[in-house]
Design an enzyme around this catalytic site. Structure first.
Site, mmCIF file in Angstrom:
data_model
loop_
_atom_site.group_PDB
_atom_site.id
_atom_site.type_symbol
_atom_site.label_atom_id
_atom_site.label_comp_id
_atom_site.label_asym_id
_atom_site.label_seq_id
_atom_site.Cartn_x
_atom_site.Cartn_y
_atom_site.Cartn_z
ATOM 1 N N GLU A 124 0.978 -1.230 0.016
ATOM 2 C CA GLU A 124 0.058 0.293 -0.005
ATOM 3 C C GLU A 124 0.915 1.349 0.171
ATOM 4 O OE1 GLU A 124 -2.501 0.687 3.353
ATOM 5 O OE2 GLU A 124 -3.186 2.629 2.528
ATOM 6 N N ASP A 193 9.319 5.563 15.139
ATOM 7 C CA ASP A 193 9.139 6.891 14.895
ATOM 8 C C ASP A 193 9.561 7.834 16.040
ATOM 9 O OD1 ASP A 193 8.380 9.749 13.714
ATOM 10 O OD2 ASP A 193 6.113 9.162 14.289
ATOM 11 N N ASP A 195 10.315 11.675 17.420
ATOM 12 C CA ASP A 195 9.905 13.147 17.067
ATOM 13 C C ASP A 195 10.311 14.095 18.210
ATOM 14 O OD1 ASP A 195 7.796 14.114 14.809
ATOM 15 O OD2 ASP A 195 8.388 15.382 16.602
ATOM 16 N N GLY A 249 12.404 15.044 13.112
ATOM 17 C CA GLY A 249 12.404 13.579 13.782
ATOM 18 C C GLY A 249 13.197 12.768 12.800
ATOM 19 N N HIS A 455 0.300 0.213 10.056
ATOM 20 C CA HIS A 455 0.370 1.447 10.317
ATOM 21 C C HIS A 455 1.411 2.363 9.078
ATOM 22 C CE1 HIS A 455 -0.027 4.647 13.368
ATOM 23 N NE2 HIS A 455 0.755 5.348 12.643
ATOM 24 N N LEU A 456 0.653 3.159 8.665
ATOM 25 C CA LEU A 456 1.518 4.033 7.479
ATOM 26 C C LEU A 456 2.344 4.912 8.058
ATOM 27 C CD1 LEU A 456 -1.821 5.133 5.820
ATOM 28 C CD2 LEU A 456 -0.287 3.621 4.657
ATOM 29 N N LEU A 457 3.527 4.873 7.334
ATOM 30 C CA LEU A 457 4.581 5.910 7.857
ATOM 31 C C LEU A 457 5.108 6.697 6.376
ATOM 32 C CD1 LEU A 457 6.483 7.008 10.234
ATOM 33 C CD2 LEU A 457 7.886 4.800 9.390
#
Ligand SMILES: [Zn+2]
Lengths: 557, 511
Positions: A124, A193, A195, A249, A455-457
């Site tokens: 995706e 991730d 940040d 980040g 989860h999208l990153l």
């Protein structure tokens, strides 16, 4: 693939409609978070973060036109495709030089692995596009059968942001035609991730929110060092890639085969393994409670200062004693940075001024009160010329001798702990220096990003629209030295491209891609050489073993 | 496997397939020596209906024993020795019994959330107990060590068989890792020297990893033996829990489709099976308080007042004919035993009736032995279990006239049953119509429950009366009735009048 241009007008494609409040259309959002699935904080206002980099604030660093040039000439489709396809045949190493096979040969030869086993077409992608200035449309469940399809979609749409999601059991672009619930995640890199917004409480440089400076960026370097060491040494992962998120980040992608296939449960466990600060033992009081108890009576002259302790994510942190081996290692990594980059005036000034050290001493456990008083008195004296580093060493040794270690340094004789001090108090005092280092510097993960396969990153190699900076790879040797302000902006890249071509034409033999004509060459080639080639070599080895195993089963050597 | 090609499998065809499966089970069966089994493979051997029930009840006894001991909070040593004894006497008689009984009960207990939870809880206790027995006697553990390392090999074998990929950490490596292992929270430095460590891929120890409660290095978690047990137990629990949930869905389809097959009804009634006093079980089911409640002297009164219709008919048959045919003696005799009648009283009662038509010598020669047998005092000394409703309903129907066993609601025709109800003056016409309606619909157990309601008005509102199993087991019916009259006499015999509104709990659907 023939996707109609109007497909993003469909409401169903935006699952973040609830984040939108000020704009009329449900598909419009104004959130620029790097990994927004987990984020529920308020969107940044663009005015606040417009001048991140003083050196380039005068010129335009980002525009749709510049972005168009970037996508058509500089974006490293080959790198992204080779990586996400995990297809060893997508890359050829020749005399130590990496060349991607020509389009004709790569599409015709399906030699190494049947295309159905390739994960790329089931990956995706999602895109944030701006059909008109200030409007953002978010398109999910995109997928592409090939590098070229990805390339043409990106150049056509000019997304301000591309996100990468999971590999599904079906191409996610078919999601509408599949019965609901049929589309399921199959694999996904383990991602992290980190940040700087989560560091606000320990950023004494004056930055807040999306702003960053070189002082607070040091926290990112420390975080990368700790997490990278844990991923490699403890979990045995090898293919770990780090990227600048373009603004404030960093993102980490763990791409080992085993990491890609981890269950959500395993992802949560790994993320929790790296997390400290949420496991405070109910039996013992927190640092902030001591702070509250001491604050007023002990040092009446104390005035509020911007030193922040104990009011944030890592607050009330209680580490078990002895330290878990992973935390011991983290401490070994972090304490030198803490001494060099956090304590001094040109760092975060934790022991640089009377106000700041007073505040720090206040966080000592109540039982160490005599040590705090003694040091406060000594450091206040005009004769005292000790540096922050020396103060830290002195503080630690005073504490050690207070609870029964060796003799304290310096005059006045060591303060001695009462014989009847409880073992809990003793442990809290012993652990205080470690907890202080951790509270300031231990990585603050947004672990929700790591927990779920789907989860999208944000995709590496994107350009952050607010800074104009490319999400470049960060080499593991450069954690401490990586300078986000040295990352090229779009404007600079286009300029470099023009300059290069004005100077040398098209004649350089070593240059295959346009990005090699710019300052992206360093980080991209480093990524290729140190991450991509070893990764695909491992994939090739695994494919070969699989073939041999199957041949052995058939009895067909 | 399919790579091997269709040729070979076609040659061998299906004649060998069941044989292969049986063999695989027999020697590869993971319960072979250790008794610990993850029960991941469904067995494929054939069982007779009797074995099916016998095996299931044997396991039920063990699980109920566990439940009882946990409720009593026994000391660990006592718990272990009593559980070992229960396992030995129930699950060791046959090399198939452990696996078979687990899967039978799994099928029987998957139907609803309560049953699943009960089964899961007891099975996990049993599993853990066996695993701990396997791991507790090794050389590394103090106290109970008998010096041989076989148990560790067994544990190791078990873990390998079940895809637990782990290595024992050598003494040298353990020493090398000493400082790190000692820094793991919860490690006892005093016991460190005698603690054995295992190395498992970290994904098999996620809980420990997530809490930083083990040393993790190069993708492996270093876990002390005691925690291996909890890792394995957790895996067992989650896999059984998943299987139960998915089996629950399938069960409804299978049982409702195959109502006429014998397995479905057997399964639906399994949880209410009687494992009380007569069966040597724990007495948590529908047993009566202590032996001696039912005697030769009071059996006539008790039959009239408190027996379900099937037993009433056997009682009446014995009273009238002064003898019972074999199947009747079994059905009635086991019921009497389950209701608390002792061997002596049982013999006395039957002797009294039988000797009206035969000599005492004849009785002793022909029948006393079988009564003792019923009580497990002869022959294999097996404990026979009172029949439950399903078994009676599915059993051979009585031959008219001479035989009185079976279930009147199932085996009598409409006219005979209707006449019998009138003759015995059971309830009023409304009650009798309702009973007949259930009978005609094939709901024999509901008919039986309705009989209970009709003659025990207000039972559901009485304290101390458990209606569990009424309509599933004659002994449950009997003990509910006894407790009903006990409770009423305590309340001063106040008559309850709202009998019509009572419903029997847990009436099983589809039977
Ligand atoms: Zn800053």
């Amino acid at each position: 693939m023939g996707a109609p241009d109007d497909e993003y007008d469909n409401d169903e494609e935006c699952e973040f409609a609830e984040e939108v409040s000020s704009t009329p259309s449900a598909v419009v959002k104004s959130c620029n978070n790097d990994a927004y699935c987990a984020r529920r904080d308020a969107p940044m206002s663009s005015s606040k973060s417009s001048s991140v980099d003083p050196s380039s604030s005068s010129s335009v660093v980002f525009s749709p036109e510049l972005l168009g040039v970037y996508y058509s000439r500089l974006f490293p489709y080959d790198l992204l495709y080779s990586w996400l396809s995990y297809d060893p045949s997508s890359i050829v190493v020749n005399n130590g030089k990496v060349v991607t096979p020509s389009k004709a040969s790569s599409s015709s030869s399906s030699s190494s692995s049947p295309s159905s086993s390739l994960t790329f077409p089931r990956r995706e992608f999602s895109m944030t596009i701006e059909p008109s200035p200030g409007q953002e449309v978010y398109i999910r469940y995109q997928s592409f059968t090939s590098r070229d399809e990805l390339c043409s979609a990106v150049t056509r749409r000019r997304p301000t942001k591309i996100d990468i999601g999971a590999v599904f059991n079906h191409p996610p672009k078919d999601n509408k035609s599949l019965p609901s619930g049929r589309l399921q995640t199959v694999e996904r890199e383990l991602v992290f991730d980190i940040d700087l917004t989560d560091y606000d409480a320990v950023r004494n440089c004056g930055c807040g929110g999306a702003d960053i400076c070189k002082k607070c960026w040091t926290y990112m370097g420390m975080a990368m060092e700790v997490i990278d060491a844990g991923l490699r040494l403890d979990f045995g992962f090898v293919h770990v890639a780090w990227f600048y998120s373009g603004r404030r980040g960093v993102h980490c992608w763990v791409c080992d085969d085993g990491a890609r296939k981890l269950s959500n449960e395993a992802r949560s466990a790994v993320a929790s393994y790296f997390e400290v600060g949420y496991t405070s033992r109910p039996a013992s009081a927190s640092i902030s409670r001591y702070l509250g108890m001491h604050c007023v009576p002990l040092f009446p002259s104390f005035r509020a200062h911007h030193v922040n302790l104990g009011s944030d994510k890592n607050k009330g942190m209680h580490l078990s004693s002895p330290l878990h081996p992973a935390l011991s290692r983290a401490h070994e990594i972090l304490e030198p940075h803490f001494v060099d980059r956090v304590l001094p005036e040109d760092g975060h000034g934790l022991l640089a001024t009377r106000a700041s050290w007073t505040k720090l001493l206040l966080t000592l456990p109540k039982a160490a009160h005599p040590v705090a008083s003694k040091l406060e008195e000594r450091w206040r004296s005009t004769k005292d010329r000790s540096t922050p580093r020396e103060k830290w060493i002195e503080l630690k040794s005073e504490l050690a001798s207070f609870v029964g270690g060796g003799p304290a340094r310096g005059g006045g004789g060591p303060a001695k702990a009462p014989k009847n001090m409880s073992s809990i108090d003793r442990t809290r005092i012993e652990m205080w220096p470690v907890e202080t280092v951790f509270q300031q510097t231990y990585p603050r993960l947004d672990i929700n990003v790591s927990k779920m396969q789907n989860h999208l990153l944000k995709s590496p190699f994107c350009v952050h629209p607010k800074t104009g900076r490319v999400c470049v790879p960060i080499d593991s040797n450069d954690f401490a030295t990586f300078d986000p302000f040295a990352v090229p902006t779009l404007a600079r890249l286009i300029r470099e491209l023009d300059e290069y071509e004005a100077k040398s034409g098209d004649g350089d033999a070593g240059v295959v891609h346009d990005w090699q004509k710019t300052s992206l060459r360093g980080p991209f080639e480093c990524f290729q050489k140190k991450f991509l080639v070893p990764l695909l070599n491992d994939e090739r080895r695994a494919l070969k073993e699989e073939r041999e195993r199957r041949a052995a089963v058939i009895g067909d050597f | 496997m399919n790579v091997a090609g269709p040729v070979r499998s076609r040659q061998s065809s299906h004649t060998t397939s069941s044989y292969d499966a049986k063999n695989k089970r027999a020697d590869g069966g993971s319960s072979s020596s250790s008794g610990v089994d993850m029960y991941l493979d469904v067995p494929s051997f054939e069982l007779s209906l009797d074995e099916f029930e016998e095996f299931a009840l044997a396991r039920l006894k063990v699980l109920r024993k566990i439940e009882e001991m946990k409720a009593r909070n026994l000391l660990p040593d006592l718990y272990r020795s009593q559980l070992d004894a229960a396992i030995k006497s129930n699950l060791r008689s046959n090399d198939r019994i452990d696996v078979a009984s687990h899967f039978i009960l799994r099928a029987a207990y998957c139907r609803n959330e309560d049953l699943r939870r009960w089964f899961l809880t007891q099975e996990c206790h049993l599993f853990r107990h066996r695993l701990e027995s396997l791991s507790s006697r090794g050389p590394g553990n103090r106290g109970s060590g008998n010096g041989n390392g076989n148990n560790h090999d067994e544990l190791r074998d078990f873990l390998i068989r079940n895809d637990f990929d782990l290595d024992r950490v050598s003494a040298i490596e353990k020493e090398r890792l000493r400082d790190k292992l000692l820094c793991v929270p919860g490690t006892n430095p005093v016991e460190f020297n005698v603690t054995e460590y295992y190395r498992v891929p970290f994904v098999q120890a996620l809980e420990l990893v997530g809490r930083r409660e083990c040393h993790v290095s190069d993708g492996n978690a270093y876990v002390p033996l005691a925690r291996i047990v909890s890792i394995v137990a957790a895996k067992f629990r989650s896999s059984l829990s998943r299987s139960l949930a998915s089996a629950g869905v399938m069960f409804r389809q299978v049982v409702s489709r195959d109502e006429k097959t014998r397995i479905g009804p057997l399964l639906t009634s399994m949880n209410s099976q009687y494992t009380g006093p007569g069966g040597g079980g724990t007495g948590t089911a529908y047993g009566i308080d202590g032996e001696g409640t039912l005697t030769a002297a009071n059996v006539d009164d008790m039959a009239a007042r408190s027996m379900p219709l099937c037993m009433k008919q056997l009682h009446r048959g014995l009273q009238r004919d002064h003898k019972l045919k074999h199947q009747g003696r079994l059905q009635y005799g086991l019921f009497l035993k389950g209701a608390g009648m002792t061997l002596e009283e049982h013999t006395l009662y039957f002797q009294r009736e039988f000797t009206r038509i035969m000599t005492g010598e004849q009785f002793n020669k022909q029948y006393a032995y079988s009564i003792r047998h019923t009580h497990g005092k002869e022959g294999k000394r097996a404990s026979y279990t009172p029949y439950n409703c399903t078994r009676i309903i599915l059993g051979n129907p009585p031959q008219s006239g001479a035989e009185h066993h079976g279930c009147p609601f199932r085996h009598y025709d409409d006219a005979s049953l209707s006449a019998l109800l009138g003759q015995l003056k059971i309830g009023n016409t409304v009650d009798r119509d309702a009973i007949m309606a259930h009978k005609r619909d094939g709901n024999f157990q509901l008919a039986c429950s309705r009989h209970f309601e009709a003659v025990h008005p207000g039972a559901i509102a009485l304290e101390g009366v458990s209606l569990d199993g009424v309509g599933n087991h004659p002994n449950a019916w009997f003990s509910a009735s006894v407790s009903y009259y006990n409770a009423k006499s305590k309340k001063g015999g106040g008559a309850m009048t709202d009998g019509g509104g009572m419903t029997v709990v847990k009436a099983e659907e589809g039977v």
